[in-house]
Scaffold this active site. Structure first.
Site, PDB file in Angstrom:
ATOM      1  N   GLU A 104       0.819  -1.222   0.000  1.00 37.93           N
ATOM      2  CA  GLU A 104       0.000   0.000   0.000  1.00 37.93           C
ATOM      3  C   GLU A 104       0.849   1.268   0.000  1.00 37.93           C
ATOM      4  O   GLU A 104       0.426   2.302  -0.511  1.00 37.93           O
ATOM      5  CB  GLU A 104      -0.955   0.003   1.191  1.00 37.93           C
ATOM      6  CG  GLU A 104      -2.057  -1.055   1.113  1.00 37.93           C
ATOM      7  CD  GLU A 104      -1.622  -2.414   1.667  1.00 37.93           C
ATOM      8  OE1 GLU A 104      -0.423  -2.601   1.944  1.00 37.93           O
ATOM      9  OE2 GLU A 104      -2.500  -3.292   1.823  1.00 37.93           O
TER      10      GLU A 104
ATOM     11  N   PHE B 279     -11.321  -7.592  14.089  1.00 38.73           N
ATOM     12  CA  PHE B 279     -10.262  -8.011  13.177  1.00 38.73           C
ATOM     13  C   PHE B 279      -9.979  -6.936  12.129  1.00 38.73           C
ATOM     14  O   PHE B 279     -10.899  -6.454  11.467  1.00 38.73           O
ATOM     15  CB  PHE B 279     -10.647  -9.330  12.494  1.00 38.73           C
ATOM     16  CG  PHE B 279      -9.616  -9.797  11.507  1.00 38.73           C
ATOM     17  CD1 PHE B 279      -8.342 -10.164  11.942  1.00 38.73           C
ATOM     18  CD2 PHE B 279      -9.896  -9.846  10.160  1.00 38.73           C
ATOM     19  CE1 PHE B 279      -7.380 -10.574  11.035  1.00 38.73           C
ATOM     20  CE2 PHE B 279      -8.933 -10.256   9.245  1.00 38.73           C
ATOM     21  CZ  PHE B 279      -7.668 -10.622   9.689  1.00 38.73           C
ATOM     22  N   GLN B 280      -8.734  -6.564  12.007  1.00 37.09           N
ATOM     23  CA  GLN B 280      -8.269  -5.539  11.051  1.00 37.09           C
ATOM     24  C   GLN B 280      -9.007  -4.207  11.205  1.00 37.09           C
ATOM     25  O   GLN B 280      -9.162  -3.467  10.234  1.00 37.09           O
ATOM     26  CB  GLN B 280      -8.372  -6.050   9.603  1.00 37.09           C
ATOM     27  CG  GLN B 280      -7.360  -7.154   9.310  1.00 37.09           C
ATOM     28  CD  GLN B 280      -7.277  -7.512   7.840  1.00 37.09           C
ATOM     29  OE1 GLN B 280      -8.227  -7.363   7.089  1.00 37.09           O
ATOM     30  NE2 GLN B 280      -6.122  -8.022   7.423  1.00 37.09           N
TER      31      GLN B 280
ATOM     32  N   LYS C  70     -17.558  -1.469   6.031  1.00 40.33           N
ATOM     33  CA  LYS C  70     -18.024  -2.483   5.092  1.00 40.33           C
ATOM     34  C   LYS C  70     -19.547  -2.471   4.950  1.00 40.33           C
ATOM     35  O   LYS C  70     -20.083  -2.620   3.845  1.00 40.33           O
ATOM     36  CB  LYS C  70     -17.552  -3.858   5.567  1.00 40.33           C
ATOM     37  CG  LYS C  70     -17.709  -4.952   4.527  1.00 40.33           C
ATOM     38  CD  LYS C  70     -17.001  -6.227   4.970  1.00 40.33           C
ATOM     39  CE  LYS C  70     -17.017  -7.270   3.854  1.00 40.33           C
ATOM     40  NZ  LYS C  70     -16.282  -8.487   4.217  1.00 40.33           N
TER      41      LYS C  70
ATOM     42  N   MET D 235      23.833   9.163   2.904  1.00 40.93           N
ATOM     43  CA  MET D 235      23.687  10.482   3.498  1.00 40.93           C
ATOM     44  C   MET D 235      23.916  10.429   5.009  1.00 40.93           C
ATOM     45  O   MET D 235      24.537  11.316   5.590  1.00 40.93           O
ATOM     46  CB  MET D 235      22.303  11.062   3.178  1.00 40.93           C
ATOM     47  CG  MET D 235      22.123  12.508   3.598  1.00 40.93           C
ATOM     48  SD  MET D 235      23.304  13.625   2.819  1.00 40.93           S
ATOM     49  CE  MET D 235      22.367  14.221   1.400  1.00 40.93           C
TER      50      MET D 235
END
Lengths: 166, 587
Positions: B54, B116-117, B166, B474
């Site tokens: 993502e 969940f999630q 959802k 760097m």
């Protein structure tokens, strides 16, 4: 601290959307402004809310933070007001553990500050006082010689004097 | 159409199409399945690009927007899908890039219960979005999508997040897709500057003998390149363009000073030190430009033009602040501006350019600046370049010259490693006919290199130039300069064979080891019809100069490294020692 940070009165008019309060609080806290009091109430219509926020923080960055707050999509206006420009009120409820022999003196103090007795029991009483925040500070200061069991204050609300917008 | 029963997800896809979104990048997951199902059924003009992570998806949308000026959408699932977008959202926010990020969410009755999630991405992203929505009713979706695209693209652009539970996605949506926006607190079109402000700016410019124009991303976003050029040529002022403003003023123009700031040209920084007026056009004067904010242009009248009023007074208090779109302000200002008398100043600029030319050592192995230099010559500076973050990014900014804006895509404010490859994917999708080159380091590349699969699947002819010094270069440079060469956590031992790796994805790849081969290898890659990766095994100890140590005034720039043996602390370098003390305080 030698120079305590100054306190500022802010009035924020916002669209009544979820998350608006969190966005505004984050904006001030990220820049090191400590929120002393915060009152959220319905605006003129139910679509808007009025927030009165008292913050403590550095003078020089305040204008910039007000801009950051103003640019939030939900914020209609964010303004600072000096104490002189506004009518300012706060309400306090003070619960004291007071036996009968102390009651007269408590009531004398309450009377002076135009506070009302809103609850009275054998060993406790609740005073309700309204006024400017310094006035409430003074009353609470005098009451400290008694046993303050609980102190609840609403936080300051302000409205601009005259025809100016808050 | 009116017969068709829509749910929230359907309304989302149709509304995105209606708002003109032409590309969506994303990756599905449980709570986002209804959204992806609607995408499958209803997508018409919108291309969908499946990313491998993502973060990659958000950087792709970011690169697309920076290459085209148009917003793209990102669609992911809840929980880890949503949190993986956070770096990409932050990157877009810091650099004012329009993005519409749609996250799936657990059903409404699950919110706040650690289902969940289930993650509160709405609150999690609040400080790094321009605005965000948690959708509570499917009927709100057409309005919210319209508002989100409008907010993302207007005023100072930025990312907008839409979190869709959802059950809202599958709930019936009966609202009109031509929804009215309701944004009582958002007025980006309001003109906030007065005729008096314009007059004061013109007077200040007329009185200046040593002006500098500081042009930033705001000038690019406003398409103000013509106006900046006219202002520079009328006032006869040199122009320094920031990292994100690169190309808004032609770098081949005699008045161009290149980039200012920490790794800017010596002559740009000298100009800022010595100017009597600085006019910032859409630059936000951040710490990488200023050095020490208190000493920035300290003898100069400071004019600050910015579309975002909240930028005024962050680090620098301007003498004249003008809130407005860079193009609109300059268009109003130009008729009031008179021809400037700056000959002596311009002669000084030319002397400084000769005194401190932008250069790099030509000997001693394969040096990254030289690769960029050759790339610049071979492409005529016309390629669209994306970079990752670090040393190679600064060399790219210094030695790849753009005469046009919208050609240099880099993470400025965020400084996000891993940006280079996915942003190139977005840029190539947005500009299919053009050469897109991603210049990346071995550190950043490995953060998002899974997107090589996306390059292959989408058949994108991106050229990846990997500056492989087997170091986080760097950081190593700072450790060399400010931490007595204590190389902590910077040795990238265990790098894979990148040529084999690219081969595994079916991508043409070649090693580059010798300076003599640079031109041949680059030419071959550029001529290759498909994607190509060049693994350039560059020397390990190459450093970016000039450098202004963080928090120091611009006149304290270090032009070249004090002589020392690689890997040993610098000796007899009082400036570096002073920097070391300062560097420990600054970041």
């Amino acid at each position: 601290m030698k120079n305590p940070l100054p306190t500022h009165n802010l009035s924020v008019y916002v669209a009544n959307q979820p998350g608006a309060l969190a966005r505004i609080a984050q904006t001030f806290s990220r820049r090191g402004f400590n929120i002393e009091s915060l009152v959220v109430s319905p605006g003129k219509t139910e679509d808007f809310s009025r927030m009165t926020i008292t913050v403590k923080g550095a003078e020089d960055s305040l204008a910039q933070v007000i801009q950051q707050c103003s640019k939030l999509v939900d914020v209609i206006a964010c303004r600072e007001h000096t104490d002189e420009e506004v009518v300012s009120r706060e309400l306090a409820l003070v619960k004291l553990a007071v036996m009968a022999e102390q009651r007269a003196e408590v009531l004398q103090i309450a009377d002076h500050f135009h506070a009302k007795t809103v609850d009275l029991a054998e060993g406790a009483m609740v005073l309700e006082a309204t006024g400017s925040s310094p006035k409430l500070d003074a009353m609470v200061g005098l009451l400290r010689k008694f046993t303050i069991v609980e102190l609840v204050r609403t936080g300051k609300v302000i409205v601009a004097r005259g025809e100016r917008e808050t | 159409m009116s017969e068709m029963k829509l749910n929230g997800a359907d309304a989302l896809i149709l509304s995105l199409e209606k708002a003109g979104i032409r590309v969506m990048f994303g990756l599905p997951g449980g709570p986002a399945i209804p959204l992806f199902d609607a995408l499958y059924r209803l997508r018409k003009h919108m291309r969908f690009v499946l990313a491998r992570h993502e973060q990659g998806a958000t950087h792709m949308a970011d690169g697309y927007a920076r290459a085209t000026g148009q917003p793209a959408a990102v669609m992911v699932t809840s929980g880890p899908g949503a949190t993986n977008t956070v770096t990409g959202i932050m990157t877009a926010y810091m650099d004012s890039v329009p993005l519409v990020v749609i996250t799936g969410q657990s059903a409404r009755n699950m919110l706040g219960k650690d289902a969940f999630q289930e993650t509160d991405v709405f609150n999690l992203t609040m400080p790094i979005v321009k605005h965000s929505y948690l959708v509570r009713r499917a009927d709100d979706i057409p309005r919210i999508v319209k508002e989100a695209v409008h907010i993302a693209t207007s005023g100072r652009p930025g990312p907008v997040l839409i979190d869709i539970p959802k059950d809202v996605a599958v709930e019936a949506c009966t609202a009109d897709l031509d929804a009215e926006m309701y944004l009582p607190g958002y007025h980006p079109e309001a003109k906030a500057y007065s005729a008096d402000t314009l007059r004061r700016m013109a007077e200040a410019l007329a009185g200046s003998r040593r002006p500098v124009i500081l042009a930033g991303h705001g000038a690019v976003l406003a398409h103000a390149e013509e106006e900046v050029k006219e202002l520079a040529e009328t006032v006869r002022s040199p122009v320094t363009a920031t990292l994100l403003g690169k190309g808004v003023f032609p770098e081949s123009h005699p008045l161009s000073l290149g980039m200012p700031g920490m790794h800017g040209t010596a002559y740009a920084n000298r100009a800022l030190v010595g100017c009597d007026l600085v006019i910032s056009v859409g630059a936000r004067m951040d710490d990488r430009i200023l050095g020490d904010p208190r000493q920035f242009c300290r003898n100069a009248v400071k004019i600050h033009i910015d579309v975002d009023g909240a930028e005024f007074g962050k680090f620098v208090r301007a003498d004249i602040s003008c809130q407005g779109d860079a193009k609109a302000v300059l268009r109003d200002l130009l008729p009031l501006v008179k021809k400037g008398d700056t000959s002596a100043w311009l002669q000084e600029m030319d002397r400084n350019k000769k005194k401190w030319p932008m250069t790099y050592p030509k000997q001693g192995g394969l040096r990254p600046p030289r690769i960029i230099d050759v790339l610049n010559r071979l492409t005529g500076g016309r390629a669209v370049m994306t970079t990752d973050v670090g040393q190679h990014q600064m060399w790219a900014a210094q030695f790849f010259h753009c005469d046009k804006p919208w050609h240099f895509i880099t993470s400025g404010g965020g400084g996000t490693m891993g940006f280079g490859l996915p942003s190139a994917i977005g840029a190539q999708i947005g500009r299919p006919g053009e050469t897109v080159v991603a210049v990346v380091g071995d550190g950043g590349f490995q953060m998002t290199m899974a997107e090589l699969a996306t390059v292959g699947v989408q058949k994108l002819p991106i050229k990846i130039i990997l500056m492989n010094n087997h170091y986080l270069g760097m950081v190593r440079q700072w450790q060399d300069m400010f931490y007595d060469a204590r190389y902590s956590g910077v040795d990238l031992e265990g790098n894979p064979d990148f040529v084999e790796l690219a081969g595994a994805y079916g991508i043409y790849a070649q090693n580059l080891r010798r300076p003599a081969d640079i031109e041949k290898v680059l030419k071959k890659a550029l001529a290759h019809p498909g994607p190509a990766l060049i693994n350039a095994e560059v020397i390990k100890h190459e450093e970016v100069y000039p450098m202004v140590p963080a928090g120091r005034p611009l006149e304290d720039m270090i032009l070249e490294h004090p002589r020392r043996r690689p890997g040993r602390p610098a000796k007899k370098a009082p400036l570096a020692a002073a920097c070391r003390r300062e560097g420990e305080k600054a970041t």
